[in-house]
Enzyme design. Structure first.
Site, PDB file in Angstrom:
ATOM      1  N   ASP A  78       0.823  -1.201   0.000  1.00  0.00           N
ATOM      2  CA  ASP A  78       0.000   0.000   0.000  1.00  0.00           C
ATOM      3  C   ASP A  78       0.861   1.256   0.000  1.00  0.00           C
ATOM      4  O   ASP A  78       1.867   1.338   0.704  1.00  0.00           O
ATOM      5  CB  ASP A  78      -0.902   0.023   1.238  1.00  0.00           C
ATOM      6  CG  ASP A  78      -1.945  -1.062   1.203  1.00  0.00           C
ATOM      7  OD1 ASP A  78      -3.105  -0.754   0.924  1.00  0.00           O
ATOM      8  OD2 ASP A  78      -1.583  -2.221   1.444  1.00  0.00           O
ATOM      9  N   ARG A  79       0.419   2.246  -0.757  1.00  0.00           N
ATOM     10  CA  ARG A  79       1.164   3.504  -0.812  1.00  0.00           C
ATOM     11  C   ARG A  79       0.953   4.325   0.452  1.00  0.00           C
ATOM     12  O   ARG A  79       1.921   4.773   1.072  1.00  0.00           O
ATOM     13  CB  ARG A  79       0.726   4.307  -2.038  1.00  0.00           C
ATOM     14  CG  ARG A  79       1.420   5.669  -2.115  1.00  0.00           C
ATOM     15  CD  ARG A  79       1.066   6.387  -3.399  1.00  0.00           C
ATOM     16  NE  ARG A  79       1.719   7.691  -3.455  1.00  0.00           N
ATOM     17  CZ  ARG A  79       1.636   8.516  -4.475  1.00  0.00           C
ATOM     18  NH1 ARG A  79       0.933   8.173  -5.542  1.00  0.00           N
ATOM     19  NH2 ARG A  79       2.250   9.684  -4.447  1.00  0.00           N
TER      20      ARG A  79
END
Length: 352
Positions: A78-79
């Site tokens: 996930d960013r």
């Protein structure tokens, strides 16, 4: 995409906010082994905050003076999160480069070690998560629900990330199956995965709706705990039922592709009936060359613990490779994910 899928423990009433800030979603990747210390591949463990995996890989490639294709990873993360993950750099016959040049407030190099094998997608044991859910409302029954999830697990659904924003990966897959050519191999793989995941989710949801999440059907394909070994038996025997109850084997659902279903009898008939409306999708996956595979029906978070204080829940657990943390959260509460102006990029391991 997941709104219509069944809940194992009934629809949750609690509400909360997920990822109000990056530090609320912590992911630590576990390869399940240590790099051996020699070989033509350099493994780099990186902590990144608010950065996506592919972009960091590009920075590493530039710093090492190699093509982007020489940098690999075990899984996207996930960013909008704080994540620790490994990257592999193929550097045959070359000295270790100075990778500290990519460090910043959002990127830190934690470890660099050589290994004799390439780091490939899925080449990991799983991920450790620490989630902080804030702004809790209607949380009176949250404690008992947490306990139920710890004991019985959640549906092993593929998360929203697999399908793209607004389901656009599925739309692209549909167009591809209708004849549109996709030249980009990565995009093609992404669209095929989305289609396959949708069919898997449909079967899992149907079993839950029919009260079959923990119950054997004749001919069910089961998977041995801690392995990917599968088998099926024509009938439901007391021995097999006892093994299922003890957790020695797990029920599975198909990941569609070429070949025969690993299930048989009533179980195969059930799976085929659920997928009957999706004939074109099944046909498209087969023509694309994917082979039949199986995935556990349910997901049981390991080493699960939690701390509930007022309107904040801190939840930690470990998930095996291929599982989504957001599928755990979905069963727990109606979690609104904070909008940070970009699409989260994540793989199945980080829920990501």
């Amino acid at each position: 995409m997941l709104e219509q899928l069944a809940y194992l423990h009934g629809a949750p009433t609690a509400r909360g906010i997920l990822k109000a800030q990056a530090a609320d979603f912590v992911v630590n990747e576990d390869l399940g082994f240590e790099p051996c210390g020699e070989g033509e591949h350099i493994f780099v463990r990186v902590r990144k905050t608010g950065e996506n995996t592919a972009w960091v890989a590009g920075l590493l490639a530039d710093a090492a003076g190699v093509n982007r294709s020489a940098v690999t990873w075990a899984g996207l993360k996930d960013r909008h999160a704080v994540t620790e993950q490994w990257f592999g750099i193929h550097l045959p016959g070359k000295a270790e480069p100075d990778l500290s040049v990519i460090e910043s407030d959002s990127i830190q190099i934690l470890q660099v070690k050589r290994h004799n094998k390439k780091l490939r997608v899925g080449y990991l044991k799983g991920n450790h998560f620490i989630l902080r859910l804030t702004g809790l409302e209607q949380a009176d029954g949250l404690e008992s629900r947490l306990q139920a999830i710890a004991e019985q697990g959640v549906p092993n659904y593929y998360g929203e990330q697999r399908f793209g924003r607004g389901g656009n990966n599925l739309e692209a897959a549909k167009a591809m199956f209708a004849g549109k050519r996709i030249k980009d191999r990565n995009k093609r793989s992404l669209y095929l995965s989305a289609a396959r995941s949708m069919l898997f989710n449909a079967i899992v949801s149907a079993r839950i709706e029919q009260g079959l999440a923990h119950q054997l059907l004749a001919g069910d394909c089961v998977m041995l705990k801690g392995s990917h070994s599968i088998f099926s038996e024509e009938g439901v025997t007391p021995e097999l039922a006892a093994r299922l109850a003890s957790g020695d084997v797990q029920l599975t659902a198909p990941q569609w592709g070429r070949g025969r279903l690993a299930s048989q009898g009533a179980a195969a008939e059930f799976e085929q009936s659920v997928l009957a409306p999706y004939h074109d999708w099944c046909d498209g996956l087969e023509k694309a060359g994917l082979d039949q595979d199986r995935r556990p029906l349910l997901l049981k978070p390991q080493a699960m613990s939690w701390q509930l204080e007022g309107t904040v829940l801190i939840l930690s657990f470990f998930l095996p490779a291929g599982a989504f943390a957001t599928s755990v959260v979905r069963e727990l509460m109606q979690a609104e994910e904070a909008d940070h102006g970009f699409r989260n990029q994540s793989d199945e391991n980080s829920g990501q």
